[in-house]
Design an enzyme around this catalytic site. Structure first.
Site, PDB file in Angstrom:
ATOM      1  N   HIS A  80      11.241  -8.039   8.115  1.00 56.62           N
ATOM      2  CA  HIS A  80      10.540  -8.854   7.111  1.00 56.62           C
ATOM      3  C   HIS A  80       9.055  -8.977   7.460  1.00 56.62           C
ATOM      4  CE1 HIS A  80      10.023 -13.018   5.091  1.00 56.62           C
ATOM      5  NE2 HIS A  80      10.055 -12.107   4.132  1.00 56.62           N
ATOM      6  N   HIS A 135       0.518 -12.305   2.213  1.00 57.95           N
ATOM      7  CA  HIS A 135       1.560 -13.130   1.609  1.00 57.95           C
ATOM      8  C   HIS A 135       0.996 -14.310   0.827  1.00 57.95           C
ATOM      9  CE1 HIS A 135       4.644 -16.311   1.447  1.00 57.95           C
ATOM     10  NE2 HIS A 135       5.513 -15.316   1.386  1.00 57.95           N
TER      11      HIS A 135
HETATM   12  O1  G3P Z   1      11.063  -9.944  -0.445  1.00 54.90           O
HETATM   13  C1  G3P Z   1      11.843 -10.914   0.143  1.00 54.90           C
HETATM   14  C2  G3P Z   1      11.057 -12.078   0.688  1.00 54.90           C
HETATM   15  O2  G3P Z   1       9.950 -11.627   1.396  1.00 54.90           O
HETATM   16  C3  G3P Z   1      10.620 -13.019  -0.385  1.00 54.90           C
HETATM   17  O3  G3P Z   1      10.002 -14.169   0.072  1.00 54.90           O
HETATM   18  O4  G3P Z   1       8.032 -15.573   0.571  1.00 54.90           O
HETATM   19  O5  G3P Z   1       8.947 -14.087   2.330  1.00 54.90           O
HETATM   20  O6  G3P Z   1       7.733 -13.111   0.395  1.00 54.90           O
HETATM   21  P1  G3P Z   1       8.626 -14.224   0.879  1.00 54.90           P
HETATM   22 MG    MG Z   2       7.976 -10.981   0.849  1.00 57.44          MG
END
Ligand code: G3P
Ligand code: MG
Length: 260
Positions: free
Chosen positions: A10, A52
């Site tokens: 992630h 982000h």
């Molecule tokens: O793409 C999955 C996840 O990354 C969505 O939430 O806030 O971590 O971008 P976020």
């Molecule tokens: Mg994300």
């Protein structure tokens, strides 16, 4: 239905490196990850950057907003110092730089289109066009495993991506699955549903799979939870804990673990 890796790092390297930086990708590689999720939004001059938050203050110092700052300024900002002194000097990557690095290392990408509010369609369009241009060979060859998957919480961004590059696969991102998730996914001709693992149940997972979609969850940080949702039929997930969950999970092992 899900030709992609099962486990993705992630934001590049999870919580082991500053999110959405090239250092995060290097960290993921060090842990054996060749599949990532990351976020992209547009600068003031309409250039994709890997970030982000639309506002400064967390991963880059100071005040300001990505959509009001030219890319030439964004790429000079330190996106690593907040995480720790070892990462000071890591800059905000351009989208093109990020995907080129991934391609050079054989890292598969789930590109999350994360528009600054008010810039949904232009962000979806820009990301789709750039991605298609970079992956024209793979698209021509029908190499579906190599082509990135575009996802977004913004259905407007996905609609614009579809219009710009219909051949790129899309996934609808939902925190909680809305009642009309089938209609939304069908309208965008999506291949997968991405959703928050916290709200997923076995029944919802079965419904998504029965409807013929890939099913992906964010963000799974406990091996036991990974085993549980994989046993429900979840195809893949991203994790912040690349130190606890390895890049390769065999479904049979996961199912066995969930029963013990
Ligand atoms: O793409 C999955 C996840 O990354 C969505 O939430 O806030 O971590 O971008 P976020
Ligand atoms: Mg994300």
């Amino acid at each position: 239905m899900w030709p992609y890796p099962k486990v993705l790092a992630h934001r590049g390297g999870g919580t082991l490196a500053p999110e959405n930086t090239i250092a995060a990708l290097r960290c993921g590689l060090a842990y054996g990850f060749r599949a990532v999720e990351f976020d992209v939004m547009l600068s003031k001059d309409g250039i994709g950057v890997v970030m982000h938050d639309p506002d400064f203050g967390r991963t880059v110092a100071g005040q300001g907003n990505v959509a009001r700052t030219p890319a030439s300024d964004l790429v000079r900002k330190d996106a690593g110092a907040w995480f720790g002194p070892d990462f000071a000097g890591e800059t905000v990557p351009l989208f093109t730089e990020y995907i080129d690095y991934c391609r050079s290392q054989g890292i598969w990408m789930n590109i999350e289109i994360k528009p600054v509010p008010g810039h949904e369609a232009e962000t979806g369009r820009w990301v789709a066009r750039k991605t298609r241009a970079r992956f024209s060979e793979e698209l021509r060859a029908g190499d579906v495993k190599a082509v990135p998957l575009l996802s977004s919480f913004s259905m407007a961004a996905l609609a614009a991506a579809r219009e710009a590059a219909p051949e790129l696969p899309r996934a609808c991102l939902f925190d909680t699955l809305p009642a009309d998730w089938r209609e939304q996914a069908a309208a965008l001709d999506a291949v997968a549903i991405h959703t928050n693992q916290k709200h997923l149940t076995a029944a919802l997972a079965a419904a998504v799979k029965a409807a013929g979609y890939g099913l992906f969850c964010y963000t799974v940080n406990a091996p036991e939870r990974a085993a549980e949702i994989l046993a429900w039929g979840v195809d893949g997930f991203c994790t912040d804990r690349i130190d606890l969950i390895g890049p390769v999970i065999h479904t049979d092992d996961a199912q066995r673990e969930s029963l013990t």
